[in-house]
Design a protein around this motif. Structure first.
Motif, PDB file in Angstrom:
ATOM      1  N   GLY A   1       7.209 -15.146   4.361  1.00  0.00           N
ATOM      2  CA  GLY A   1       5.961 -15.184   4.522  1.00  0.00           C
ATOM      3  C   GLY A   1       5.532 -15.262   6.165  1.00  0.00           C
ATOM      4  N   GLU A   2       6.300 -15.171   7.155  1.00  0.00           N
ATOM      5  CA  GLU A   2       5.992 -14.880   8.512  1.00  0.00           C
ATOM      6  C   GLU A   2       6.277 -13.705   9.201  1.00  0.00           C
ATOM      7  N   HIS A   3       6.923 -12.975   8.290  1.00  0.00           N
ATOM      8  CA  HIS A   3       7.551 -11.583   8.814  1.00  0.00           C
ATOM      9  C   HIS A   3       6.152 -10.818   9.112  1.00  0.00           C
ATOM     10  N   LEU A   4       6.184  -9.927   9.944  1.00  0.00           N
ATOM     11  CA  LEU A   4       5.193  -8.874  10.219  1.00  0.00           C
ATOM     12  C   LEU A   4       5.172  -7.807   9.246  1.00  0.00           C
ATOM     13  N   ARG A   5       3.995  -7.508   8.353  1.00  0.00           N
ATOM     14  CA  ARG A   5       4.177  -6.795   7.124  1.00  0.00           C
ATOM     15  C   ARG A   5       3.092  -5.812   7.449  1.00  0.00           C
ATOM     16  N   LEU A   6       3.253  -4.378   7.418  1.00  0.00           N
ATOM     17  CA  LEU A   6       2.446  -3.497   7.616  1.00  0.00           C
ATOM     18  C   LEU A   6       2.505  -2.520   6.474  1.00  0.00           C
ATOM     19  N   VAL A   7       1.336  -2.266   5.929  1.00  0.00           N
ATOM     20  CA  VAL A   7       0.956  -1.328   4.337  1.00  0.00           C
ATOM     21  C   VAL A   7       0.231  -0.057   5.069  1.00  0.00           C
ATOM     22  N   ASP A   8       1.079   0.989   4.648  1.00  0.00           N
ATOM     23  CA  ASP A   8       0.296   2.564   5.019  1.00  0.00           C
ATOM     24  C   ASP A   8      -0.691   2.562   3.813  1.00  0.00           C
ATOM     25  N   LYS A   9      -1.942   2.851   4.263  1.00  0.00           N
ATOM     26  CA  LYS A   9      -3.169   2.932   3.302  1.00  0.00           C
ATOM     27  C   LYS A   9      -3.019   4.217   2.517  1.00  0.00           C
ATOM     28  N   GLU A  10      -2.471   5.014   2.851  1.00  0.00           N
ATOM     29  CA  GLU A  10      -2.553   6.299   2.058  1.00  0.00           C
ATOM     30  C   GLU A  10      -1.273   6.343   1.268  1.00  0.00           C
ATOM     31  N   THR A  11      -0.066   5.879   1.330  1.00  0.00           N
ATOM     32  CA  THR A  11       0.746   5.918   0.482  1.00  0.00           C
ATOM     33  C   THR A  11       1.144   4.481  -0.150  1.00  0.00           C
ATOM     34  N   GLY A  12       0.567   3.330   0.277  1.00  0.00           N
ATOM     35  CA  GLY A  12       1.090   2.133  -0.269  1.00  0.00           C
ATOM     36  C   GLY A  12       2.467   1.576   0.206  1.00  0.00           C
ATOM     37  N   ILE A  13       3.320   2.450   1.246  1.00  0.00           N
ATOM     38  CA  ILE A  13       4.535   2.056   1.524  1.00  0.00           C
ATOM     39  C   ILE A  13       4.174   0.631   2.627  1.00  0.00           C
ATOM     40  N   GLU A  14       5.306  -0.301   2.199  1.00  0.00           N
ATOM     41  CA  GLU A  14       5.242  -1.602   2.850  1.00  0.00           C
ATOM     42  C   GLU A  14       6.489  -1.724   3.853  1.00  0.00           C
ATOM     43  N   ARG A  15       6.199  -2.129   5.166  1.00  0.00           N
ATOM     44  CA  ARG A  15       7.241  -1.950   6.075  1.00  0.00           C
ATOM     45  C   ARG A  15       7.284  -3.598   6.624  1.00  0.00           C
TER      46      ARG A  15
END
Length: 184
Positions: free
Chosen positions: A82-96
């Motif tokens: 839960g502490e990891h940096l999480r980014l979500v592309d708004k167009e594709t929904g791809i989570e990094r």
């Protein structure tokens, strides 16, 4: 002149980078805070430059800590769920999800790619850079100028990425994979 990083310079630089990354501070932001150029800060983080005492104190202050915290750095790092940096592309929904960055040339990520979604096209990395894909769930297609690979759960592939590259989920379920990026 010997440009080989000294062990203490590399340890100090690693402590700075780790704290800066934990705080989500960019080199530009730290540069503004300290008055030290981003080029010098980058060299310090890589262990290629020993800062003056004044600059070392400024860096510590810019990172909101005491200089001794950076000097007594223990490279062991624990990031809780839960502490990891999480980014979500708004167009594709791809989570990094950034899992770890033990040094500037290695990064460990987790991706979740919805069915049918394609990543953006990633620019070529520096010469001899590689990415290691390990598929946890689903089916993923990896594209480079030289080849296209199709991987399924349990598969692992090491790909040279000194050229444009991208990936696509060609399955009917989300593709989950771990990606290790290694600079050249």
């Amino acid at each position: 002149m010997d440009k080989t990083p000294q062990k203490h310079d590399a340890t100090f630089g690693s402590a700075i980078r780790l704290r800066r990354n934990r705080l989500g501070v960019t080199l530009d932001q730290l540069s503004e805070q300290t008055g030290i150029s981003t080029a010098v800060l980058s060299r310090v983080e890589r262990g290629h430059h020993s800062p003056t005492l004044h600059n070392a104190l400024s860096i510590a202050q810019g990172l909101g800590c005491e200089l001794m915290e950076l000097l007594q750095h223990d490279p062991t790092e624990l990031v809780r769920a839960g502490e990891h940096l999480r980014l979500v592309d708004k167009e594709t929904g791809i989570e990094r999800i950034t899992l770890a960055r033990p040094n500037p040339s290695i990064e460990l990520l987790k991706y979740i790619v919805p069915p049918g979604m394609t990543s953006r096209r990633f620019a070529a990395h520096e010469s001899r850079s590689q990415e290691v894909f390990h598929i946890l769930q689903g089916t993923l297609e990896i594209h480079t100028a030289r080849k296209t690979l199709t991987l399924q759960a349990g598969d692992t592939a090491t790909v040279l990425v000194d050229m444009e590259h991208w990936f696509r989920n060609i399955g009917s379920e989300p593709a989950h994979f771990v990606l290790m990026i290694m600079g050249g």
